[in-house]
Design a protein around this motif. Structure first.
Motif, PDB file in Angstrom:
ATOM      1  N   PHE A 152       5.738  -7.619   3.505  1.00 36.04           N
ATOM      2  CA  PHE A 152       5.507  -6.925   3.887  1.00 36.04           C
ATOM      3  C   PHE A 152       3.810  -7.675   5.116  1.00 36.04           C
ATOM      4  O   PHE A 152       4.807  -7.265   6.254  1.00 36.04           O
ATOM      5  N   SER A 153       3.831  -9.099   4.553  1.00 38.72           N
ATOM      6  CA  SER A 153       3.365  -9.552   5.700  1.00 38.72           C
ATOM      7  C   SER A 153       3.582 -10.316   6.259  1.00 38.72           C
ATOM      8  O   SER A 153       3.516 -10.253   7.775  1.00 38.72           O
ATOM      9  N   ILE A 171       4.666  -7.969   9.672  1.00 34.98           N
ATOM     10  CA  ILE A 171       4.001  -7.663  10.275  1.00 34.98           C
ATOM     11  C   ILE A 171       3.468  -9.121  11.062  1.00 34.98           C
ATOM     12  O   ILE A 171       3.326  -8.401  12.252  1.00 34.98           O
ATOM     13  N   PHE A 172       3.510 -10.300  10.986  1.00 34.24           N
ATOM     14  CA  PHE A 172       2.744 -11.080  11.350  1.00 34.24           C
ATOM     15  C   PHE A 172       4.210 -11.639  12.186  1.00 34.24           C
ATOM     16  O   PHE A 172       3.780 -12.372  13.190  1.00 34.24           O
ATOM     17  N   ILE A 173       4.880 -11.604  11.619  1.00 32.40           N
ATOM     18  CA  ILE A 173       5.976 -12.672  12.698  1.00 32.40           C
ATOM     19  C   ILE A 173       6.651 -11.468  13.689  1.00 32.40           C
ATOM     20  O   ILE A 173       6.581 -12.508  15.011  1.00 32.40           O
ATOM     21  N   MET A 176       6.701  -1.745  13.258  1.00 38.93           N
ATOM     22  CA  MET A 176       6.187  -0.408  12.252  1.00 38.93           C
ATOM     23  C   MET A 176       6.915   0.129  11.670  1.00 38.93           C
ATOM     24  O   MET A 176       7.362   0.715  10.757  1.00 38.93           O
ATOM     25  N   ILE A 177       8.542   0.421  12.002  1.00 43.00           N
ATOM     26  CA  ILE A 177       9.509   0.925  11.948  1.00 43.00           C
ATOM     27  C   ILE A 177       9.928   0.202  10.722  1.00 43.00           C
ATOM     28  O   ILE A 177      10.418   0.567   9.828  1.00 43.00           O
ATOM     29  N   GLY A 178      10.074  -1.489  10.145  1.00 42.58           N
ATOM     30  CA  GLY A 178      10.116  -2.192   9.600  1.00 42.58           C
ATOM     31  C   GLY A 178       9.663  -2.088   7.904  1.00 42.58           C
ATOM     32  O   GLY A 178       9.948  -2.105   7.372  1.00 42.58           O
ATOM     33  N   LEU A 179       8.251  -1.978   8.475  1.00 43.94           N
ATOM     34  CA  LEU A 179       7.122  -1.730   7.689  1.00 43.94           C
ATOM     35  C   LEU A 179       7.606   0.242   7.167  1.00 43.94           C
ATOM     36  O   LEU A 179       7.555  -0.278   5.846  1.00 43.94           O
ATOM     37  N   SER A 180       7.914   0.681   8.120  1.00 44.55           N
ATOM     38  CA  SER A 180       7.702   2.121   7.177  1.00 44.55           C
ATOM     39  C   SER A 180       9.128   2.103   6.117  1.00 44.55           C
ATOM     40  O   SER A 180       8.554   2.684   5.009  1.00 44.55           O
ATOM     41  N   LEU A 181      10.439   1.561   6.960  1.00 44.72           N
ATOM     42  CA  LEU A 181      11.525   1.244   5.877  1.00 44.72           C
ATOM     43  C   LEU A 181      10.924   0.435   4.998  1.00 44.72           C
ATOM     44  O   LEU A 181      11.921   1.264   3.148  1.00 44.72           O
ATOM     45  N   TYR A 182      10.388  -0.798   4.876  1.00 47.37           N
ATOM     46  CA  TYR A 182       9.972  -1.206   3.729  1.00 47.37           C
ATOM     47  C   TYR A 182       9.384  -0.620   2.519  1.00 47.37           C
ATOM     48  O   TYR A 182       9.391  -0.536   1.019  1.00 47.37           O
ATOM     49  N   ILE A 183       7.961   0.143   2.903  1.00 44.37           N
ATOM     50  CA  ILE A 183       8.155   1.157   1.933  1.00 44.37           C
ATOM     51  C   ILE A 183       8.523   1.946   1.021  1.00 44.37           C
ATOM     52  O   ILE A 183       8.290   1.732   0.326  1.00 44.37           O
TER      53      ILE A 183
END
Length: 231
Positions: free
Chosen positions: A23-24, A27-29, A49-56
């Motif tokens: 998750f981190s 965001i940070f990379i 943001m797209i990657g974060l949404s897919l991960y969630i």
């Protein structure tokens, strides 16, 4: 408690571990990459943001799978079930801790959805990561640990009435009495919150109360804090 001070109820989706490196990283990379690619920084951040949404969404789906296992085991018990939960675990969105609480017991299991067979046993000298890896079972072979919530002891009743333990039980999600013993003329009661417990791996946030013979509190607090004081 998102609605404090209006209500004390705690809401949780139980989707992401408290320190989730994936998750981190999502965001940070991209954030650091965008510092060097200023012209494309918007697209980099949008991709993040797209990657974060897919991960969630992945975590939400895996949580649903874990909850199904939890509910199946809960239905197999001939006991009144108070609550069930599936909590995320470190290092992988496919690993989950399973909890079923009844009136006087808590069942705890660990599952890895990518695992087909149980790993080989480990020894006391094994590394932290070897012990952590051994903790998780395949979905069809979950080994549930049984914890008794309270032990029949007057010292447990006395400890439960203290202000410190009352606050600990307010904080804890799956509290149990870990041990009751007598040593050096003192009665000691120790509590743990199973949501943080990984048997044979780590057991943080242990709270203890020690009484003298007269029933007065000799000492109390977190075990980790006491160890630091001794050092």
């Amino acid at each position: 408690m998102i609605f404090s001070p209006f209500m004390d109820h705690r809401y949780a989706w139980d989707l992401v571990f408290i320190i989730d490196l994936i998750f981190s990283g999502i965001i940070f990379i991209p954030f650091f990459i965008s510092l060097f690619l200023e012209k494309k920084s918007r697209w980099v951040c949008r991709g993040s943001m797209i990657g974060l949404s897919l991960y969630i969404l992945l975590c939400w789906f895996q949580n649903g799978r874990a909850m199904k296992l939890t509910e199946v085991f809960a239905h197999s018990l001939n006991e009144e079930v108070i609550q069930v939960a599936s909590l995320p675990q470190p290092l992988s969105p496919f690993r989950w801790a399973i909890f079923i609480e009844t009136n006087d017991k808590i069942y705890q299991g660990f599952v890895d959805f990518l695992r087909e067979e149980r790993p080989e046993s480990v020894s006391a000298s094994s590394s932290f990561f070897e012990k952590l890896n051994r903790l998780y079972d395949p979905p069809e072979k979950i080994n549930y640990r049984l914890w008794t919530k309270l032990q029949d002891s007057p010292w447990v009743e006395k400890a439960l009435a203290t202000e410190g333990v009352e606050f600990y039980y307010w904080f804890a999600r799956f509290p149990v009495v870990k041990s009751v013993n007598f040593e050096d003329g003192r009665h000691r009661v120790e509590f743990i919150d199973l949501r943080f417990s990984m048997p044979e791996v780590r057991m943080p946030f242990r709270y203890y109360v020690e009484f003298d013979h007269s029933g007065r509190i000799y000492s109390e607090g977190f075990v980790e804090d006491r160890k630091k004081q001794r050092e």
